[in-house]
Every structure is written in C-alpha cells, then in structure tokens.
Motif scaffolding. Structure first.
Motif, PDB file in Angstrom:
ATOM      1  N   GLU A  88     153.033  -1.316  74.385  1.00  0.00           N
ATOM      2  CA  GLU A  88     154.375  -2.075  74.702  1.00  0.00           C
ATOM      3  C   GLU A  88     154.786  -1.360  76.159  1.00  0.00           C
ATOM      4  O   GLU A  88     155.721  -2.038  76.582  1.00  0.00           O
ATOM      5  N   ASP A  89     154.278  -0.592  76.597  1.00  0.00           N
ATOM      6  CA  ASP A  89     154.333   0.017  77.884  1.00  0.00           C
ATOM      7  C   ASP A  89     154.060  -0.835  78.875  1.00  0.00           C
ATOM      8  O   ASP A  89     154.413  -0.660  80.165  1.00  0.00           O
ATOM      9  N   THR A  90     153.162  -1.550  78.621  1.00  0.00           N
ATOM     10  CA  THR A  90     152.374  -2.652  79.690  1.00  0.00           C
ATOM     11  C   THR A  90     153.576  -3.454  80.468  1.00  0.00           C
ATOM     12  O   THR A  90     154.339  -4.010  79.746  1.00  0.00           O
ATOM     13  N   ALA A  91     153.601  -3.200  81.673  1.00  0.00           N
ATOM     14  CA  ALA A  91     154.368  -3.910  82.706  1.00  0.00           C
ATOM     15  C   ALA A  91     154.314  -3.695  83.936  1.00  0.00           C
ATOM     16  O   ALA A  91     153.426  -2.852  84.333  1.00  0.00           O
ATOM     17  N   VAL A  92     155.046  -4.241  84.922  1.00  0.00           N
ATOM     18  CA  VAL A  92     154.849  -4.024  86.273  1.00  0.00           C
ATOM     19  C   VAL A  92     156.104  -2.801  86.608  1.00  0.00           C
ATOM     20  O   VAL A  92     157.248  -3.411  86.113  1.00  0.00           O
ATOM     21  N   TYR A  93     155.760  -1.938  87.295  1.00  0.00           N
ATOM     22  CA  TYR A  93     156.818  -0.612  87.181  1.00  0.00           C
ATOM     23  C   TYR A  93     157.385  -0.626  88.680  1.00  0.00           C
ATOM     24  O   TYR A  93     156.480  -0.667  89.583  1.00  0.00           O
ATOM     25  N   TYR A  94     158.608  -0.792  88.805  1.00  0.00           N
ATOM     26  CA  TYR A  94     159.175  -0.923  90.022  1.00  0.00           C
ATOM     27  C   TYR A  94     160.003   0.648  90.407  1.00  0.00           C
ATOM     28  O   TYR A  94     160.980   1.113  89.349  1.00  0.00           O
ATOM     29  N   CYS A  95     160.025   1.129  91.487  1.00  0.00           N
ATOM     30  CA  CYS A  95     161.160   2.247  91.626  1.00  0.00           C
ATOM     31  C   CYS A  95     162.193   1.630  92.705  1.00  0.00           C
ATOM     32  O   CYS A  95     162.043   0.776  93.223  1.00  0.00           O
ATOM     33  N   ALA A  96     163.137   2.221  92.477  1.00  0.00           N
ATOM     34  CA  ALA A  96     164.455   1.575  93.100  1.00  0.00           C
ATOM     35  C   ALA A  96     165.222   2.737  93.615  1.00  0.00           C
ATOM     36  O   ALA A  96     165.362   3.861  93.148  1.00  0.00           O
ATOM     37  N   GLY A  97     166.089   2.489  94.806  1.00  0.00           N
ATOM     38  CA  GLY A  97     166.760   3.518  95.308  1.00  0.00           C
ATOM     39  C   GLY A  97     168.287   3.077  95.592  1.00  0.00           C
ATOM     40  O   GLY A  97     168.538   1.822  95.745  1.00  0.00           O
ATOM     41  N   ASP A  98     169.238   4.137  95.252  1.00  0.00           N
ATOM     42  CA  ASP A  98     170.719   3.703  95.433  1.00  0.00           C
ATOM     43  C   ASP A  98     171.427   4.712  96.158  1.00  0.00           C
ATOM     44  O   ASP A  98     171.383   5.680  95.953  1.00  0.00           O
ATOM     45  N   ARG A  99     171.776   4.426  97.475  1.00  0.00           N
ATOM     46  CA  ARG A  99     172.328   5.059  98.390  1.00  0.00           C
ATOM     47  C   ARG A  99     174.021   5.295  98.589  1.00  0.00           C
ATOM     48  O   ARG A  99     174.696   5.757  99.399  1.00  0.00           O
ATOM     49  N   SER A 100     174.300   4.912  97.135  1.00  0.00           N
ATOM     50  CA  SER A 100     175.964   4.448  97.207  1.00  0.00           C
ATOM     51  C   SER A 100     176.590   6.048  97.070  1.00  0.00           C
ATOM     52  O   SER A 100     177.944   6.190  96.846  1.00  0.00           O
TER      53      SER A 100
END
Length: 125
Positions: A88-100
């Motif tokens: 169930e961990d199968t997925a496309v994984y994205y990293c993201a950044g928050d500069r707030s």
C-alpha cells in the motif's frame, strides 16, 4: 529553487528505499521540506515533513515508525528513508518545499511553493 526527487524503484514488501530530494538554483536553508505521495485514482497525501532547522518532524500515521525524514542542508538535499515497505506504499512520491518560514510542516499541499517531479515507488507483495 528547483527540486528533483530520485531514488524510487520496484522492491518487495519488507524492503527499504531511500528517496532523495536535491535542490538546485538556490539553498535549502530556511525551507521547510516535506514528502507527499499519490497513488492511482487517489488524492495527493502528506507523508512526512521536517522544519527548516530540522528540529521538528511530523509523520502521517500510516508511515510513523517505518519512514524517517531528514535533511542535509550542506548538500542541499532532503531524504526519506522508507523501511518495512508495504504494497500500500506504492505511489508516486513528491518532495515539496515551503519558504514561508512556517515552523511546523503543513499537511496541506497548497502550503508548498516548490515541488519535485515525483519518483515512482512500487512495492510488490
């Protein structure tokens, strides 16, 4: 800052993977980092986040104890160590950044202003 995720692949249940998120065109310093994932026909969901100084991390319940988020600002890279992988961990994984300069990572995708292109993780049972 551009983000590029890598490290995905096809593994068996119980295996481990380490995802990397490399930043270019700027520094990761001052950027809160997170990982999200999206499985087919499902919405993008929060996986883990780490504060811009690395002192605070949060995880979704479904990965807590199995995944570890970390960052190495000297290398402009964030990581997601994934152990005891499940189908169930199968997925496309994205990293993201928050500069707030928010201190606590948000679980909401719209809080993030930069995204990597995604890396596919497939776990066979």
């Amino acid at each position: 800052v551009q983000l590029q995720a890598s490290g995905g692949g096809l593994v068996q249940a119980g295996d481990s993977l380490r995802l990397s998120c490399a930043a270019s065109g700027g520094s990761l310093g001052g950027t809160l980092m997170a990982w999200f994932r999206q499985a087919p026909r499902k919405e993008r969901e929060f996986v883990a986040g780490i504060s811009w100084r690395g002192g605070s991390t949060i995880y979704s319940d479904f990965v807590r104890g199995r995944f570890t988020i970390s960052r190495e600002d000297a290398k402009n890279t964030a990581y997601l160590q994934m152990d005891s992988l499940k189908a169930e961990d199968t997925a496309v994984y994205y990293c993201a950044g928050d500069r707030s300069l928010r201190y606590t990572p948000s679980r909401i995708p719209s809080a993030y202003d930069s995204w990597g292109q995604g890396t596919q993780v497939t776990v066979s049972s």
